[in-house]
Enzyme design. Structure first.
Site: not given
Ligand code: ASP
Length: 324
Positions: A187, A215-218, A238-239, A241
């Site tokens: 991200t 799918r929707v992330g964080d 980032t991580g 989500g």
């Molecule tokens: N946080 C992002 C998501 O889950 C992915 C990422 O940061 O690597 O969509």
């Protein structure tokens, strides 16, 4: 009394954590994703390529902030630059969903008035971070998704592209690998404190490789992956989500500062290396507080990151044992 204060002041100053309260004119941090990265799987050229990209984005932000630009303009511009770079999982380099599409998420937040804008699941917007800003400034809404978001943005002058724009061989191959095993993180994001004391945060992503379409992330969820409040801090995460949503990570850090009086460093550690690390919530955050203290916290082995402030402190780093 005056004498007592004069005598005690040096003692008070020595015992306080001065670096947490020092005010710098402006401050900036950015990230290009976090994850469990193995140093040995990176070639020297790979590392140089990432460092150059982070440095390029950092210079854009540094120049703007030192010239007195607004934090919102800075975080948008920096994230646009990272979105255009296929190295990162945002914009041009977005990863693929399980059915071979690109669905991009982004959010931006203004710490002055808690105004925010976000876009989710779009597959034809070149720079989702600018779409997020448009939604914040022009619409009465915070978050628009899919076709509705694309239509609204196109009608309001945001550049749209054919979905083939997001095809990169590297990300396609990573989907093929991920179809056999677990997905990969990645991200981009930026946080800034400008000369007027305003904070802003921006985050943009292609999500997780092999995510289920829809799918929707964080990232576009305000308070999960993105948050800014002039009274506390600006955070971009980032991580994985799903965990960042459940733990409302970005807002939790701000809330710990606001309600428990923790410093940004203490709050970030508690959330990222306390609450989250007990789960599978692998990743990190970049954040800056209202005094310009920069925190780059992760519970993974790496996070592409860069930072700078008005006092000339700056750097670029990738692995968790690199400085800062
Ligand atoms: N946080 C992002 C998501 O889950 C992915 C990422 O940061 O690597 O969509």
């Amino acid at each position: 009394m005056k004498l007592l204060i004069t005598l005690l002041l040096p003692i008070i100053l020595i015992s306080c954590n001065c670096s947490e309260s020092q005010k710098t004119e402006w401050a900036l941090a950015l990230h290009g994703g976090a994850g469990n990265m193995n140093k040995s799987s990176f070639s020297k050229e790979n590392i140089t390529e990432y460092e150059k990209a982070l440095e390029e984005a950092l210079l854009i932000g540094e120049k703007m902030l030192s010239e007195g630009h607004d934090a919102m303009d800075v975080v948008e511009k920096v994230v646009r630059n990272l979105e255009d770079n296929p190295l990162f999982n945002a914009g041009k380099g977005a990863v693929f969903t399980n059915d071979g599409r690109n669905e991009l998420d982004a959010a931006i937040m203004d710490g002055r008035d808690l105004n925010a804008g976000a876009v989710a699941g779009v597959g034809d917007i070149r720079n989702p971070i600018s779409a997020a800003r448009l939604i914040m400034e022009k619409s009465p809404h915070v978050l628009l998704v899919g076709k509705g978001a694309s239509k609204y943005c196109a009608e309001n002058g945001i550049v749209t592209v054919d979905s083939s724009y997001f095809y990169t061989e590297k990300k396609w191959q990573s989907l093929q690998r991920a179809l056999q095993k677990a997905g990969k993180n990645g991200t981009v994001g930026c946080v800034a404190l400008d000369k007027s004391g305003s904070l802003a945060a921006a985050t943009s992503t292609g999500g997780m490789t092999n995510k289920r379409y829809g799918r929707v992330g964080d990232v576009p969820i305000i308070g999960a992956g993105t948050y800014a409040n002039n009274n506390t801090c600006a955070v971009s995460a980032t991580g994985h989500g799903e965990y960042y949503i459940r733990y409302t990570v970005a807002h939790d850090i701000s809330a710990l500062m606001e309600h428990k009086n923790l410093t940004l460093q203490q709050a970030a550690e508690k959330v990222i290396n306390g609450k989250l690390s007990n789960e599978a919530g692998n990743g990190g955050i970049i954040a800056v507080d209202k005094n310009g203290n920069i925190v780059l916290e992760m519970n993974s082995t790496g996070m592409f990151r860069a930072w700078a402030n008005a006092d000339g402190e700056k750097g670029v780093a990738i692995f968790n044992d690199d400085d800062k």
